[in-house]
Structure formats: structure tokens, C-alpha cells
Design a protein around this motif. Structure first.
Motif, PDB file in Angstrom:
ATOM      1  N   HIS A  87      56.999  17.819  97.897  1.00 49.56           N
ATOM      2  CA  HIS A  87      57.770  16.741  98.509  1.00 49.56           C
ATOM      3  C   HIS A  87      57.348  15.423  97.894  1.00 49.56           C
ATOM      4  N   ASP A 134      53.253  22.814 106.575  1.00 50.99           N
ATOM      5  CA  ASP A 134      53.160  22.143 105.275  1.00 50.99           C
ATOM      6  C   ASP A 134      52.436  23.043 104.268  1.00 50.99           C
ATOM      7  N   HIS A 178      54.180  24.667 100.860  1.00 47.26           N
ATOM      8  CA  HIS A 178      53.619  24.465  99.511  1.00 47.26           C
ATOM      9  C   HIS A 178      53.355  25.808  98.838  1.00 47.26           C
TER      10      HIS A 178
HETATM   11 ZN   LIG Z   1      52.333  18.376 101.891  1.00 48.31          ZN
END
Ligand SMILES: [Zn+2]
Length: 343
Positions: free
Chosen positions: A293, A166, A170
Motif C-alpha cells: 500500500h 495488514d 502483505h
Molecule cells: Zn502495512
């Protein structure tokens, strides 16, 4: 029977392959998977989906629609509130089935009510004093260390969360080469976890999922709360990447009449989810970041099952035929471990 549930945060299903995730690929090829991936609940953020993983219920039931929850006067981080109702950890405890959780994102302890597990790490749900990733969540290697120090794999039900994908999605965007290289490293950590569970492999069902995908950031700065106040409309707004959740706001048609809003979905009688064009971020954003997201565009989850237990085939068949939803896993685990999870 042992069940290991692994979440690889934001791992895009399109990178599940022999090349980028050889260990995950091996689990899938010996067990099974959903080639089109699973389906996230909305919003496609980390905390709503983790709450659904452990409750088997939608946000309208467990109460976590975005990472922060409206408490009547302000938005507070959902780890302080936790999911409403029953969880797989509580059900395990009632049934005398041992459980353990180790998470890269320490907030997930509160978000999932994982303090009801027999063992959880970090035990206080606070940022641990270990090597961290760029967003200051526990590095994948720290997660592996905690798997060892907590004897996680001795539990009948174990939950493991790797955060690094994640963070890199990003930072670099979900499709960048830097991201794929780091995904391969997280996959190596998954390989280590599998290696350590090999002594009980014949008795093991392992489920590997992601919570959401990411999309490339194109634009940011749309302030829906400001639009509301200019137009004198009711409602409070929580920005969540490429979506926002409106609490007690205008009706769907009014929201859809704004130029920047591409879609809106009513989540319950108070919460409406809105999203804009692909890669458009609600609210401010850090200029050097490339992935985000929140919108339904990032709702594809990884869905892989494996292990040496005979029940693996059944589950593999099921998910290869029909795309599983985030809410399905708790019920599969409930069945496998003969728990009595409440709806
Ligand atoms: Zn995230």
C-alpha cells in the motif's frame, strides 16, 4: 456515553460482508456504514492515517506523511516524534474524560501520542512479550488479553488496534483465500470485544474503521533516489510501498516526466507524493510478499458505526450519505464526548 474506536489494519472494504466479517456486518446492519468506504489521507500508510484519526488533521498539519519522518538529516520512525499539536487523548485528559488505548502495532503508541491516555498498552510503546503475528506485532488474541488486563472497556473513550489483517495482506495479497480466512478470525476477535462491551451497550457508540487497503504486488525495485543522483536533482526520498515521498525535491512536472511515475500530489511546500503503476513497489521488496500500500489506489477505508446509544443513528445517517475521511472521526468523537479538540 462511551466511545470505542476500533482500527482493523488494512481490512479491505470489499471483504466487509456477512460471509467474511459476520460480526462487523452485524454492527453495520444494526447501526450503519459507508458502503463505498471512507477515504484515507496520503500516503495510504498506517502511521499517517493513525495520526489523522487522533488529531482530526491532515499530514500537512500533524507532520506524519509516511511511516518515517524527515528530521532534517535522516528519516526516523514517526513513533519517536508523534503528531504535532492536539490529539483526542490530550483533549480527553483536559476534559476529565477517561481514555485507554490498546494497539497491536506497538509503534502506534508513539505515532498517536497515546501515552497521554490514562491507560495504554504496550505502556512503553515497545514490542511486548506476548504471542506475536508473523511480522512480530502483537497477535489479535494478545490484543484481546490486553483489553482485559487494562480494563480498557471501562474507559469513556477506548482505542483498539488489530494488526493481523495488514500482515496477512502483505504476505498473501489482499484478495487471497488465506487472507480472507484470517480476516474472519480477526472479525471473531472483534466479536469478542463487542461481547465484552455488552454490559454498557445502551451507552456505547462503536466506530470500526481500517486505515488503508492493499494492492497486489506486481513489480519492485524502482530506486527514485538513484534516479535523482544520476540526474543531479535535489531531494531526499522515502519509499513507502507503492508510493514514495520526496522531500525538498524537483517540481511536480519534473517528477511526472519520469517514465515510472504515474501520478504526483503535492502534500505541502516540502513534501510531494509520487506513485507508479498498479502494484509497482518503490525500492527493494521481499520476494515472497504479495500485498502492499502507499498509493492513492489503496485509499479506501472501512467505515462502520454501531452500538446501542441513540446518537448512533445520526452518525450512521451521515456516513451512509457521504464518504467519511480519516480526519472526520476525531471530530465526531470530540462532539460525542463533548471535548474541546483543537484544530
Ligand atoms: Zn502495512
Amino acid at each position: 456515553m462511551r466511545v470505542i474506536f476500533v482500527v482493523i489494519d488494512a481490512l479491505p472494504n470489499r471483504w466487509v460482508s456477512e460471509k467474511w466479517t459476520p460480526n462487523l456486518w452485524e454492527i453495520a446492519m444494526n447501526g450503519g456504514w459507508s458502503p463505498k468506504g471512507g477515504r484515507a489521507v496520503l500516503s495510504t500508510a498506517t502511521y499517517p492515517n493513525h495520526a489523522s484519526f487522533v488529531t482530526g488533521r491532515d499530514p500537512s498539519s500533524h507532520g506524519i506523511f509516511v511511516n518515517r519522518v524527515w528530521n532534517g538529516s535522516e528519516f526516523i520512525i514517526s513513533s519517536q516524534i508523534g503528531p504535532k499539536g492536539d490529539t483526542i487523548f490530550k483533549a480527553a485528559k483536559r476534559a476529565g474524560v477517561s481514555s485507554a488505548a490498546v494497539v497491536g502495532d506497538h509503534n502506534l503508541i508513539g505515532v498517536m501520542g497515546a501515552d497521554h491516555a490514562d491507560v495504554c498498552w504496550p505502556h512503553d510503546g515497545k514490542r511486548p512479550d506476548v504471542p506475536l503475528d508473523e511480522f512480530r506485532y502483537a497477535a489479535d488474541t494478545s490484543v484481546l488479553d490486553a483489553v482485559d488486563s487494562t480494563d480498557l472497556l471501562e474507559a469513556d473513550f477506548s482505542f483498539v488496534h488489530f494488526n493481523e489483517p495488514d500482515t496477512v495482506c502483505h504476505m498473501f495479497g489482499p484478495d487471497a483465500m488465506e487472507t480472507r480466512e484470517r480476516i474472519r478470525k480477526t472479525d471473531a476477535s472483534l466479536g469478542t470485544l463487542v461481547e465484552r462491551s455488552k454490559p454498557h451497550w445502551e451507552d456505547t457508540v462503536i466506530i470500526v474503521v481500517s486505515d488503508h487497503d492493499q494492492e497486489e504486488v506486481v513489480e519492485y525495485g524502482y530506486d527514485l533516489a538513484d534516479v535523482f543522483s544520476q540526474k543531479g536533482l535535489p531531494g531526499v526520498v522515502e519509499n513507502e510501498g507503492t508510493c514514495a515521498v520526496v522531500v525538498d525535491g524537483p517540481d511536480r512536472n519534473t517528477l511526472m516526466s519520469f517514465d515510472e511515475i504515474e501520478g504526483a500530489s503535492i502534500l505541502d511546500d516540502r513534501h510531494t507524493l509520487v506513485w507508479g503503476k498498479s502494484g509497482h513497489i518503490f525500492g527493494p521488496w521481499l520476494e515472497d510478499f504479495h500485498g502492499s500500500h502507499g498509493s492513492p489506489r489503496t485509499s479506501t477505508q472501512v467505515a462502520v458505526v454501531g452500538g446501542g446509544h441513540p446518537k448512533v443513528n445520526e452518525l450512521a445517517n451521515l456516513i451512509s450519505k457521504e464518504r467519511p475521511s480519516a480526519v472526520d472521526w476525531a471530530w465526531h468523537i470530540n462532539g460525542l464526548l463533548e471535548l474541546s479538540l483543537e484544530n
